[in-house]
Enzyme design. Structure first.
Site, mmCIF file in Angstrom:
data_model
loop_
_atom_site.group_PDB
_atom_site.id
_atom_site.type_symbol
_atom_site.label_atom_id
_atom_site.label_comp_id
_atom_site.label_asym_id
_atom_site.label_seq_id
_atom_site.Cartn_x
_atom_site.Cartn_y
_atom_site.Cartn_z
ATOM 1 N N HIS A 1 32.653 36.803 38.089
ATOM 2 C CA HIS A 1 33.286 37.903 38.824
ATOM 3 C C HIS A 1 32.293 39.042 39.075
ATOM 4 C CE1 HIS A 1 36.115 40.737 40.254
ATOM 5 N NE2 HIS A 1 36.607 41.168 39.132
ATOM 6 N N CYS B 1 37.504 45.922 41.963
ATOM 7 C CA CYS B 1 37.284 44.473 42.009
ATOM 8 C C CYS B 1 37.702 43.865 43.343
ATOM 9 C CB CYS B 1 38.019 43.788 40.863
ATOM 10 S SG CYS B 1 37.702 44.603 39.294
#
Lengths: 392, 167
Positions: free
Chosen positions: A336, A81
């Site tokens: 995200h 991420c």
């Protein structure tokens, strides 16, 4: 050699089944080129942050060399991420070392090319595959939930405290036209949502998102040569790496790699490590889950250990508080798209510092410095970057 | 999802391509005809005693003969001494629960299991272990004494799990 962001691009985040991977990437790249006022021929090197596997196209740099007519060197990077910040690091260090003068950094992810269960399966594998996933089926919410439980037990935080983070981030997401969720929520909505990984409920979790973001980085020399007025400098960046297995860590109420990265970034930027928030105007922190934002407050020293929860209870991370955090809605409401998130945070730092954010979500810029905190895995990779209106 | 698949089949026959419209955006999607099945071969040869131990109900791990560091999960090499002379030692199968979560939304490859509790415990020997926790998660919290048990899982193979110690 100082490095500046001279242009930014950001697509709408969310379900982007209206475009394919190169079309989505080009949306962000076009805006970045336009706002920097550069041509493809001005770019010396380009970096693509994309985690992939859930989307069809893996060779994204060649794909974009073809689609966008870029004929120079490139690199694809992955750091879970934190992929977007890792991509920025490659561009930043390439310019700082003198290897390049102008670098395009693209972060792109089309997670919704796969079904939600497939994405859940893939993200669960971002820790230690054999000792965590293969036999115990950890999911991404579960890795962070292990931290949330430990934080609750040690400091007396509650599920309601975590929900307050979701309420704040949806409040600002509602003011961001690029956010996946542009709707405010109440504490009750968050608290009544179903459990995903106890103590996390649906509204504690960031969504599965398509999106792209891009920045054009340039050397101090180029900034001078081109007479660029609208720019934001990269003052410093700290990077940390954590163990693959959570069982190898001392504490579950902190991400050691993030605290490490923060310390490096503060020292290099000359920021007082005891009260860094006094020298910053705001921050974007990695709120992939609500509790992660509270832990980030402490790892970044916005609050003492155990007191991060007080910041959200007392609304100290809204505009006007000790330090405004995630005024773009954060990962929670903005969405995200793994590889794009770190680049999106850089775009937000640029917009905030140059006072270009939308009404109702613009921080007051007094110190001219903005921090971004981007975490890959569960503290497996941590990047803390400080952006500034003035160079060091 | 079923309806979506049916639409694709119908479109191959009637329209000529494996396409369907996305429910939310209405945008036309090519529905990939190629499926990928991933299943890895992971070498455990150098930590085979760990699995031998589990067959006998024991939790074994490696300890460096030179510096004495205890490693769990077991590993072949000691990075401190840069040697691979490890001895296999038996861990005490008791410790303290540090944290836990209950996984409600499971990966598809765990669909055969009911929601399960994953916990991390610190064993009395000092190393930490991640495993499933047996029993009602609402009755335990960090600080609870637990023991390690080795049993057969639903899939039929042996694995260690954590069990709360009563009283």
């Amino acid at each position: 050699m100082a490095v500046a962001i001279i242009g930014v691009g950001h697509t709408k985040f969310g379900n982007r089944r209206d475009v394919n991977v190169p079309e989505l990437a080009w949306e962000a790249m076009k805006q970045a080129f336009d706002s920097a006022n550069v041509e493809q021929k001005d770019v010396d090197f380009f970096v693509v942050g994309t985690a992939g596997l859930w989307s069809s196209e893996a060779a994204v740099p060649p794909l974009m060399a073809e689609y966008a007519k870029l004929g120079v060197g490139s690199m694809r990077v992955e750091a879970a991420c934190a992929t977007g910040s890792a991509a920025i690091r490659v561009g930043y260090t390439a310019i700082e070392s003198g290897e390049a003068d102008v670098v395009l950094v693209l972060g792109v992810e089309k997670m919704q090319e796969s079904t939600n269960p497939t994405v859940i399966e893939i993200i669960g594998r971002f820790g230690s595959y054999f000792w965590e996933f293969e036999n115990f089926g950890l999911t991404f919410p579960a890795y962070y939930a292990l931290h949330a439980t430990a934080y609750m037990a040690k400091y007396g935080a509650t599920e309601e405290d975590f929900a307050r983070v979701a309420v704040k981030n949806h409040y600002y997401g509602a003011k961001n036209p690029n956010a996946q969720f542009q709707k405010e929520i109440t504490l009750e909505t968050a608290l009544n949502s179903p459990y995903i990984a106890w103590p996390f409920k649906l509204y504690d979790c960031s969504p599965i998102t398509d999106g792209a973001a891009a920045v054009v980085l340039a050397s101090e020399e180029k900034v001078k040569e081109w007479g660029i007025e609208e720019k934001v400098w990269i003052l410093s960046q700290g990077v940390g790496t954590g163990t693959a297995n959570l069982s190898k860590r001392e504490s579950f109420t902190s991400l050691k790699s993030a605290a490490f990265a923060a310390e490096l970034a503060y020292k290099k930027a000359g920021i007082d490590i005891d009260a860094p928030y006094k020298q910053l105007d705001g921050a974007n922190v990695h709120d992939c889950f609500t509790a992660a934002e509270i832990i980030a407050y402490e790892d970044l020293r916005f609050a003492k250990r155990g007191e991060g929860v007080e910041l959200i209870r007392n609304e100290q991370t809204y505009i006007g508080g000790r330090i405004p955090v995630n005024l773009d809605g954060g990962l929670k409401a903005k969405g995200h798209p793994i590889g794009a998130t770190g680049v999106s945070q850089a775009v937000e730092a640029y917009k905030q510092l140059l006072s270009k954010a939308e009404a109702g979500r613009q921080a007051e810029i007094k110190n001219g410095r903005w921090l971004t905190h981007n975490v890959g895995g569960t503290g497996h990779y941590s990047y803390v970057t400080i952006y500034s209106l003035e160079k060091r | 999802m079923e309806e979506f698949k049916k639409a694709v089949e119908r479109n191959i026959a009637e329209y000529g391509f494996p396409v369907a419209l996305d429910e939310k955006t209405g945008a036309m999607q090519w529905v990939d005809m190629r499926k990928l099945e991933l299943s890895y071969l992971i070498c455990i040869d150098n930590i085979a005693p760990f699995f031998e131990g589990m067959r006998e109900g024991k939790l074994l791990t490696t300890k460096c003969k030179k510096c004495g560091e205890l490693f769990f999960p077991p590993q072949k090499d000691c990075p401190n001494c840069r040697v691979s002379e490890m001895e296999w030692v038996e861990l005490k199968k008791e410790g303290v629960l540090e944290t836990l979560t209950v996984v409600f939304v499971r990966p598809p490859s765990f669909a055969m299991h009911d929601p399960y509790t994953v916990a991390i415990a610190k064993l009395d020997d000092g190393v930490k272990i991640t495993a499933w926790l047996r029993g009602d998660p609402r009755k335990v919290k960090p600080g609870q004494r637990v023991r390690v048990e080795i049993s057969r899982r639903k899939e039929g193979y042996l694995m260690y799990e954590l069990v709360p110690i009563e009283g």
